[in-house]
Enzyme design. Structure first.
Site, short mmCIF file in Angstrom:
data_model
loop_
_atom_site.label_atom_id
_atom_site.label_comp_id
_atom_site.label_asym_id
_atom_site.label_seq_id
_atom_site.Cartn_x
_atom_site.Cartn_y
_atom_site.Cartn_z
N LEU A 86 62.68 -9.38 1.61
CA LEU A 86 62.24 -8.16 2.00
C LEU A 86 62.29 -7.04 2.12
O LEU A 86 63.76 -6.49 2.87
CB LEU A 86 61.55 -8.19 3.99
CG LEU A 86 61.20 -9.73 4.34
CD1 LEU A 86 60.05 -9.80 5.59
CD2 LEU A 86 59.43 -10.05 3.24
N ASP A 87 61.91 -6.10 1.10
CA ASP A 87 62.36 -4.85 1.63
C ASP A 87 61.56 -4.21 2.94
O ASP A 87 61.70 -4.82 4.02
CB ASP A 87 62.32 -3.76 0.42
CG ASP A 87 60.60 -3.49 0.18
OD1 ASP A 87 59.58 -3.38 1.27
OD2 ASP A 87 60.18 -3.61 -0.82
N SER A 88 62.42 -2.23 2.62
CA SER A 88 62.17 -2.38 4.13
C SER A 88 60.14 -2.13 4.67
O SER A 88 60.30 -2.17 5.30
CB SER A 88 62.72 -0.74 4.37
OG SER A 88 62.12 0.17 3.41
#
Lengths: 412, 95
Positions: free
Chosen positions: B38-40
């Site tokens: 998961l990225d930001s």
């Protein structure tokens, strides 16, 4: 650049805007109530709003009343810019006058309530007839052309927060390519409305910890920055070829010397952390201007006051400018009035023009607790004065979008 | 099933739904970023769904403590007793 116009939260009109900027007056205030919306539900409750704006105070006629707020802002700024340039538009070849407008969101003031009404009432046959002409992103560039009789290239650039930096760059390119003698380059946005504001809140992009002290919320490069402050407004700049300006003995604020546009091709809303793409964009722009980093005196930073964005930009500046990074003056116009999205590049371009012209560098508000990762000697919470021969404008947008514009003092 | 394990399962189910994966492949020790990818922005989208599911509001300042699946579970369990102390805001959307 021979004419400037501003519609902003710190002043409508260049003179008022510049006085407020140099004095470090904030245009950020408590977010105005959205009718019956429970305002406490918004994480962020501050904004750089233009209060009590009534277009009739500045423009007469039906055109201004039939466009959305962002286009009205653009029209007011353009009227001032044209007057400031002393151009007699009626004496120009209309096909040689272009309009380039940067806009991020479009006509949100009409869009949001109309969406609500149509879904609530389930009466799609009662959408207001002017909905489409008002909501479209290019309604501002269209309105400016009609207002000014400008029949040359008419374009709208939408790259979120970098939109109107590109508008300035593309205006320059159109003149250099011989497609126009004069281009009105503008940027405008007015989207502090319930859904759009809520969207930025949900994205967790906005400041939330200064809701009780709005003027402190936009604090680029500060250790305690926690997101940007949404703003609204417009800026307009008259660009013309040097020959054209000289022929009519126009006042020249500065030359738009070069422009670079890149994509990081990285992430929709976050920049590359090493700052190399931003450094590369600045480097390309300087090469296009046949200038070296050591010749830059001033940078108008994108600096939105977000935790990651500010530090990445400073990282990029340090990477490209090396020791010069400790000498160049840097400020953050968004510290004064928040982030005006599609208008930000144009307003920053106006600041660059005024800075090159006057040698005065407006303060960066709330830079009272510098983040060690952002701190550079050229950033100050006080106004600075120095000779500025070369200025850079940085602008970055969602969608992995970067722009740098180079301005030079014009030696006539 | 105890209330605590119920929260843990609901968090893993929310993740599984978001990631379109089998819930059995998601472990409490998984890092949201390094293991689940998961990225930001994706983290914010996930937390939005968790806020909806658990009827809580997670302030920005609490995000840095939410590194693993188990952190999210512990956080949500703690929210029923006391609000956690926040830290600096992480790398959130910025341009």
């Amino acid at each position: 650049m021979t004419g400037l116009g501003v519609t902003s939260a710190i002043g409508i009109g260049v003179r008022q805007f510049w006085e407020a900027a140099l004095a470090g007056r904030s245009g950020v205030s408590k977010l105005s109530a959205f009718e019956s919306m429970p305002m406490e539900a918004y994480r962020s409750q501050v904004a750089g709003q233009i209060h009590d704006f009534a277009v009739g105070q500045y423009l007469v006629g039906p055109l201004a009343e039939r466009v959305d707020r962002f286009a009205q802002f653009a029209m007011v700024a353009t009227k001032e810019a044209v007057a400031d340039s002393a151009l007699q538009l009626g004496r120009e070849d209309p096909y040689r006058i272009g309009v380039m407008v940067g806009a991020g969101m479009g006509g949100m003031v009409i869009a949001e309530p109309e969406y609500h009404r149509v879904y609530q009432a389930l009466r799609p046959n009662r959408v207001v007839p002017n909905f489409i002409p008002e909501v479209t992103l290019n309604s501002a560039s269209g309105a400016l052309a009609i207002m000014c009789g400008a029949k040359g290239p008419n374009l709208t650039i939408s790259t979120a927060c970098s939109s109107s930096a590109h508008a300035i760059g593309l205006a320059r390119d159109a003149i250099r390519a011989g497609r126009a003698d004069v281009v009105i380059a503008a940027g405008a946005d007015a989207s502090i409305v319930p859904l759009t504001f809520g969207g930025f809140c949900s994205l967790r992009a906005l400041s939330t910890t200064f809701n009780d002290s709005p003027e402190k919320a936009s604090r680029p490069f500060s250790r305690t920055r926690d997101g940007f402050v949404m703003g609204e407004g417009a800026g307009a700049l008259i660009l013309e070829s040097l020959d054209h300006a000289r022929k009519r003995d126009a006042r020249i604020y500065a030359e738009v010397a070069a422009y670079a546009a890149t994509s990081e091709a990285h992430h929709m809303v976050v920049p590359r952390e090493d700052g190399l793409e931003i450094a590369n964009t600045m480097s390309m722009a300087l090469r296009n201007a046949r200038l070296r980093p050591g010749q830059v005196d001033y940078i108008n930073a994108h600096a939105t006051s977000t935790p990651i964005g500010d530090v990445v930009e400073i990282r990029a500046i340090k990477h490209l400018f090396q020791r010069r990074a400790n000498q160049v003056a840097i400020n953050a116009t968004k510290s004064l009035m928040g982030h005006t999205l599609g208008a930000a590049g144009a307003l920053a371009g106006i600041v660059c023009a005024l800075t090159v012209d006057s040698g005065l560098i407006h303060p960066t508000l709330n830079y009272d607790d510098p983040d060690p990762d952002c701190a550079l000697p050229g950033i100050s919470r006080r106004a600075q004065e120095r000779s500025v021969q070369v200025a850079l404008l940085n602008a970055f947008g969602f969608g992995s979008n970067n722009a740098t514009v180079v301005f030079k003092r014009c030696l006539t | 099933m105890t209330a605590d394990t119920d929260v843990a399962l609901r968090v893993r189910e929310a993740l599984a739904q978001y990631l379109k994966r089998d819930v059995a492949t998601i472990k409490p020790s998984d890092s949201l970023r390094d293991d689940l990818g998961l990225d930001s922005l994706a983290t914010i989208e996930l937390l939005y769904q968790i806020e909806e599911a658990f009827d809580v509001e997670i302030p920005d300042t609490d995000l840095p403590s939410l590194v693993t699946v188990a952190d999210v579970t512990t956080y949500l369990q703690g929210r029923t007793t006391q609000a956690p102390q926040g830290a600096a805001k992480p790398n959130l959307p910025s341009r």
